[in-house]
Design a protein around this motif. Structure first.
Motif, mmCIF file in Angstrom:
data_model
loop_
_atom_site.group_PDB
_atom_site.id
_atom_site.type_symbol
_atom_site.label_atom_id
_atom_site.label_comp_id
_atom_site.label_asym_id
_atom_site.label_seq_id
_atom_site.Cartn_x
_atom_site.Cartn_y
_atom_site.Cartn_z
ATOM 1 N N LEU A 1 -10.075 1.126 -3.421
ATOM 2 C CA LEU A 1 -8.790 0.080 -3.714
ATOM 3 C C LEU A 1 -7.607 0.842 -4.246
ATOM 4 O O LEU A 1 -6.826 0.159 -4.895
ATOM 5 C CB LEU A 1 -9.623 -0.918 -4.834
ATOM 6 N N ALA A 2 -7.520 2.114 -4.120
ATOM 7 C CA ALA A 2 -6.507 2.788 -4.694
ATOM 8 C C ALA A 2 -6.383 2.722 -6.099
ATOM 9 O O ALA A 2 -5.177 2.488 -6.476
ATOM 10 C CB ALA A 2 -5.179 2.662 -3.748
ATOM 11 N N LEU B 1 -5.033 -6.369 -9.806
ATOM 12 C CA LEU B 1 -3.945 -6.211 -9.065
ATOM 13 C C LEU B 1 -4.439 -5.284 -7.610
ATOM 14 O O LEU B 1 -4.096 -5.605 -6.699
ATOM 15 C CB LEU B 1 -2.538 -5.573 -9.506
ATOM 16 N N PRO B 2 -5.255 -4.064 -7.938
ATOM 17 C CA PRO B 2 -5.584 -3.514 -6.686
ATOM 18 C C PRO B 2 -6.366 -4.206 -5.877
ATOM 19 O O PRO B 2 -6.404 -3.987 -4.392
ATOM 20 C CB PRO B 2 -6.577 -2.525 -7.358
ATOM 21 N N LEU B 3 -7.242 -5.289 -6.294
ATOM 22 C CA LEU B 3 -7.930 -6.323 -5.543
ATOM 23 C C LEU B 3 -7.068 -7.413 -4.984
ATOM 24 O O LEU B 3 -6.979 -7.745 -4.001
ATOM 25 C CB LEU B 3 -9.077 -6.974 -6.079
ATOM 26 N N ASP B 4 -6.107 -7.914 -5.837
ATOM 27 C CA ASP B 4 -5.284 -9.193 -5.397
ATOM 28 C C ASP B 4 -4.603 -8.576 -4.085
ATOM 29 O O ASP B 4 -4.433 -9.312 -2.923
ATOM 30 C CB ASP B 4 -4.013 -9.353 -6.214
ATOM 31 N N GLY B 5 -4.053 -7.523 -4.008
ATOM 32 C CA GLY B 5 -3.020 -7.134 -2.716
ATOM 33 C C GLY B 5 -3.654 -6.192 -1.727
ATOM 34 O O GLY B 5 -2.833 -5.984 -0.715
ATOM 35 N N HIS B 6 -4.828 -5.899 -1.637
ATOM 36 C CA HIS B 6 -5.521 -4.985 -0.651
ATOM 37 C C HIS B 6 -5.542 -5.851 0.529
ATOM 38 O O HIS B 6 -5.574 -6.619 0.827
ATOM 39 C CB HIS B 6 -7.119 -4.827 -0.978
ATOM 40 N N ALA B 7 -5.109 -5.146 1.692
ATOM 41 C CA ALA B 7 -4.942 -5.366 3.012
ATOM 42 C C ALA B 7 -6.323 -5.865 3.768
ATOM 43 O O ALA B 7 -6.145 -6.854 4.387
ATOM 44 C CB ALA B 7 -4.274 -4.221 4.001
ATOM 45 N N GLU B 8 -7.386 -5.445 3.261
ATOM 46 C CA GLU B 8 -8.602 -6.029 3.672
ATOM 47 C C GLU B 8 -9.351 -6.857 3.235
ATOM 48 O O GLU B 8 -9.871 -7.955 3.453
ATOM 49 C CB GLU B 8 -9.379 -4.651 4.164
ATOM 50 N N VAL B 9 -9.683 -6.528 1.799
ATOM 51 C CA VAL B 9 -10.689 -7.425 0.997
ATOM 52 C C VAL B 9 -9.792 -7.946 -0.079
ATOM 53 O O VAL B 9 -10.325 -8.848 -1.094
ATOM 54 C CB VAL B 9 -11.485 -6.715 0.226
ATOM 55 N N GLY B 10 -8.320 -7.912 -0.193
ATOM 56 C CA GLY B 10 -7.600 -8.518 -1.269
ATOM 57 C C GLY B 10 -7.666 -10.285 -1.208
ATOM 58 O O GLY B 10 -7.630 -10.964 -0.178
ATOM 59 N N ASN B 11 -7.700 -10.647 -2.569
ATOM 60 C CA ASN B 11 -7.528 -12.259 -2.467
ATOM 61 C C ASN B 11 -6.642 -12.852 -1.547
ATOM 62 O O ASN B 11 -6.845 -13.605 -0.976
ATOM 63 C CB ASN B 11 -7.133 -12.508 -4.108
ATOM 64 N N GLY C 1 6.881 -2.352 -7.276
ATOM 65 C CA GLY C 1 7.082 -1.633 -6.200
ATOM 66 C C GLY C 1 5.529 -1.748 -5.357
ATOM 67 O O GLY C 1 5.536 -1.275 -4.192
ATOM 68 N N PHE C 2 4.671 -2.486 -5.787
ATOM 69 C CA PHE C 2 3.378 -2.707 -5.088
ATOM 70 C C PHE C 2 3.532 -4.290 -4.862
ATOM 71 O O PHE C 2 3.859 -5.239 -5.482
ATOM 72 C CB PHE C 2 2.309 -2.372 -5.963
ATOM 73 N N ALA C 3 2.915 -4.488 -3.578
ATOM 74 C CA ALA C 3 2.766 -6.056 -3.002
ATOM 75 C C ALA C 3 1.512 -6.541 -3.236
ATOM 76 O O ALA C 3 0.531 -5.902 -2.920
ATOM 77 C CB ALA C 3 2.984 -5.841 -1.377
ATOM 78 N N VAL C 4 1.628 -7.520 -4.329
ATOM 79 C CA VAL C 4 0.347 -8.437 -4.704
ATOM 80 C C VAL C 4 -0.029 -9.425 -3.728
ATOM 81 O O VAL C 4 -1.191 -10.148 -3.962
ATOM 82 C CB VAL C 4 0.592 -8.599 -6.135
ATOM 83 N N GLY C 5 0.879 -9.810 -2.667
ATOM 84 C CA GLY C 5 0.291 -10.864 -1.660
ATOM 85 C C GLY C 5 0.824 -10.343 -0.260
ATOM 86 O O GLY C 5 1.277 -9.421 0.079
ATOM 87 N N TRP D 1 -11.895 -14.662 -3.353
ATOM 88 C CA TRP D 1 -11.827 -14.439 -2.374
ATOM 89 C C TRP D 1 -12.235 -12.593 -2.277
ATOM 90 O O TRP D 1 -12.856 -12.206 -1.609
ATOM 91 C CB TRP D 1 -11.006 -14.638 -1.533
ATOM 92 N N GLY D 2 -11.628 -11.958 -3.166
ATOM 93 C CA GLY D 2 -11.499 -10.742 -3.229
ATOM 94 C C GLY D 2 -13.110 -10.182 -3.692
ATOM 95 O O GLY D 2 -13.675 -9.169 -3.061
#
Length: 254
Positions: free
Chosen positions: A18-19, A102-112, A133-137, A228-229
């Protein structure tokens, strides 16, 4: 017999996947392992919130509880009242707690947002919804269709009565998804030329801004758009470690 995995291995895997260290977040999110538990984990529970009800249910069964909303949103506070009861129950049941906001909100694979966007049939997904600077969606396209079809799709996925704040065109094709309290990205949605912003909840002024900016806002519920996440993380941990797990559903109605 289900395998027992070192808690440190699971936490380290999630931190890296999740970085956690690289994603900016609210001051008191405290992403990562929030409460220590047993050295080894054989059963994992996942949930949206670290509420008393969730902790009670998870503590009766799981060695580790993974949540989207952790314990410390109020910042530095005394261990009294509900805050004390949550921590006490975790310690007594020897249940570790891991949180990813937020690491889970915006993740490309398992993000909400990514999981919900794919469920809505969006394609050519691109990061969307800037937070420091981080995309949450995510945003994407679907075949042009009446707005009512998108509303029906969202309602079926979230099992909620979707509320629409009208403002954009109909039919629609370009959609942004920022789960939870994502209506704050409405201006960014307008700047990106999106027809619709899908989120969980909004404030009064967002209804006015939707009309003035020309973007329809669909509200699927804060809770319902953020299940979802953690569900996706549960599947990931099952596949990676082979451990048992379950989702603790505790909707808030919001």
């Amino acid at each position: 017999m289900m395998p027992a995995v070192l808690l440190a291995d699971i936490a380290g895997f999630l931190d890296e996947y999740l970085a956690v260290e690289d994603v900016p977040d609210y001051p008191y999110a405290m992403n990562g392992l929030q409460v220590e538990g047993p050295e080894r984990v054989s059963r994992v529970a996942v949930a949206v919130d670290a509420s008393e009800a969730v902790i009670a249910e998870a503590g009766a069964w799981a060695d580790l509880l993974i949540v989207h909303h952790g314990l410390f949103w109020g910042g530095l506070q005394p261990l009294t009242g509900p805050h004390f009861r949550r921590v006490r129950r975790l310690i007594r049941s020897r249940t570790a707690l891991y949180s990813a906001h937020l690491p889970l909100d915006g993740h490309a694979e398992v993000g909400n947002a990514a999981v919900l966007a794919r469920g809505l049939g969006l394609e050519a997904l691109e990061p969307f919804g800037d937070y420091r600077g981080f995309a949450v969606g995510w945003r994407g396209k679907r075949e042009e269709a009446p707005l009512a079809e998108l509303v029906e799709s969202l309602a079926a996925l979230t099992a909620t009565g979707v509320r629409a704040l009208p403002g954009g065109p109909d039919p629609v094709s370009s959609v942004g998804v920022v789960t939870g309290a994502g209506a704050s990205t409405l201006h960014e949605a307008a700047g990106a030329g999106l027809d619709v912003l899908v989120t969980g909840e909004a404030q009064h002024h967002h209804a006015i801004e939707a009309v003035e900016l020309g973007v329809t806002v669909l509200l699927g519920g804060h809770y319902a758009t953020e299940v979802w996440g953690v569900r996706a993380l549960l599947g990931l941990l099952r596949d990676h470690f082979g451990i048992d797990g379950r989702f603790v559903d505790s909707p808030t109605g919001l």
